[in-house]
Motif scaffolding. Sequence first.
Motif, short mmCIF file in Angstrom:
data_model
loop_
_atom_site.label_atom_id
_atom_site.label_comp_id
_atom_site.label_asym_id
_atom_site.label_seq_id
_atom_site.Cartn_x
_atom_site.Cartn_y
_atom_site.Cartn_z
N ASN A 53 0.87 -1.17 0.00
CA ASN A 53 0.00 0.00 0.00
C ASN A 53 0.91 1.22 0.00
OD1 ASN A 53 0.94 0.30 2.64
ND2 ASN A 53 -0.93 -0.51 3.55
N MET A 54 0.33 2.41 0.01
CA MET A 54 1.12 3.63 -0.05
C MET A 54 2.04 3.75 1.16
SD MET A 54 1.66 6.17 -2.11
CE MET A 54 0.23 6.18 -3.15
N THR A 55 1.56 3.37 2.34
CA THR A 55 2.38 3.44 3.55
C THR A 55 3.61 2.55 3.43
OG1 THR A 55 0.46 3.96 4.92
CG2 THR A 55 2.38 3.06 6.05
N THR A 106 7.47 3.86 3.27
CA THR A 106 8.41 3.36 4.27
C THR A 106 9.66 2.78 3.60
OG1 THR A 106 6.65 2.91 5.85
CG2 THR A 106 8.71 1.71 6.17
N ILE A 107 9.46 1.99 2.54
CA ILE A 107 10.60 1.43 1.81
C ILE A 107 11.45 2.56 1.23
CG2 ILE A 107 11.22 0.17 -0.30
CD1 ILE A 107 8.78 -1.66 0.32
N ILE A 136 17.63 6.80 3.89
CA ILE A 136 18.54 6.73 5.04
C ILE A 136 19.76 5.89 4.69
CG2 ILE A 136 18.79 5.86 7.40
CD1 ILE A 136 15.74 6.58 7.71
N ARG A 137 19.53 4.72 4.09
CA ARG A 137 20.63 3.81 3.73
C ARG A 137 21.60 4.48 2.77
NH1 ARG A 137 17.90 0.07 1.05
NH2 ARG A 137 18.45 0.98 -0.94
N GLU A 138 21.07 5.18 1.75
CA GLU A 138 21.91 5.80 0.72
C GLU A 138 22.40 7.19 1.11
OE1 GLU A 138 22.81 4.18 -2.06
OE2 GLU A 138 21.67 2.46 -1.34
N PRO A 141 17.53 7.50 -3.43
CA PRO A 141 17.99 6.18 -3.89
C PRO A 141 17.80 5.96 -5.39
CG PRO A 141 15.87 5.96 -2.87
CD PRO A 141 16.26 7.41 -2.72
N ILE A 142 17.77 7.05 -6.15
CA ILE A 142 17.61 6.95 -7.60
C ILE A 142 18.66 7.82 -8.27
CG2 ILE A 142 15.14 6.40 -7.56
CD1 ILE A 142 14.56 9.35 -8.03
N ASP A 143 19.00 7.49 -9.49
CA ASP A 143 19.96 8.26 -10.26
C ASP A 143 19.33 9.58 -10.67
OD1 ASP A 143 22.00 9.17 -11.86
OD2 ASP A 143 21.76 7.61 -13.39
N MET A 144 19.92 10.67 -10.27
CA MET A 144 19.37 11.99 -10.58
C MET A 144 20.21 12.75 -11.60
SD MET A 144 16.58 12.34 -8.80
CE MET A 144 16.29 14.08 -8.82
N ASN A 145 21.12 12.04 -12.29
CA ASN A 145 21.96 12.69 -13.28
C ASN A 145 21.14 13.06 -14.51
OD1 ASN A 145 24.29 12.39 -11.75
ND2 ASN A 145 24.60 10.33 -12.51
N VAL A 146 21.46 14.20 -15.09
CA VAL A 146 20.84 14.62 -16.33
C VAL A 146 21.76 14.21 -17.46
CG1 VAL A 146 20.02 16.58 -17.68
CG2 VAL A 146 19.71 16.56 -15.20
N LYS A 147 21.27 13.36 -18.34
CA LYS A 147 22.08 12.90 -19.46
C LYS A 147 21.89 13.86 -20.63
CE LYS A 147 22.01 8.33 -17.76
NZ LYS A 147 21.73 6.96 -17.87
N PRO A 148 22.99 14.20 -21.30
CA PRO A 148 22.88 15.17 -22.40
C PRO A 148 22.09 14.59 -23.58
CG PRO A 148 25.09 14.26 -22.29
CD PRO A 148 24.34 13.74 -21.10
N ASP A 149 21.43 15.50 -24.30
CA ASP A 149 20.75 15.12 -25.54
C ASP A 149 21.77 14.63 -26.56
OD1 ASP A 149 18.07 15.48 -25.28
OD2 ASP A 149 18.06 17.55 -26.01
N LYS A 150 21.35 13.82 -27.49
CA LYS A 150 22.24 13.39 -28.55
C LYS A 150 22.73 14.59 -29.35
CE LYS A 150 20.60 8.74 -28.88
NZ LYS A 150 20.30 7.62 -29.70
#
Length: 62
Positions: free
Chosen positions: A29-31, A35-36, A42-44, A48-57
């Motif tokens: 559920n949403m909770t 929580t996950i 906290i662990r990271e 916990p996701i890649d926030m890099n902006v990749k350049p356009d081709k």
Amino acid sequence: MASTPTTTMRLDPELKDKAMRVLEPLGLNMTGAVTIFLKAVIREQGLPIDMNVKPDKTDESN
């Protein structure tokens, strides 16, 4: 046992609906999902996701 505080979030209804359709087959559920996510933050020690902006081709030729 200490009581668990209630937290209120404002979410776009369509976003919440779509997320719940993904989470329900996973048995979450949403909770549980929040929580996950927060435990991963906290662990990271950050998101916990890649926030890099990749350049356009088109930018690669410069």
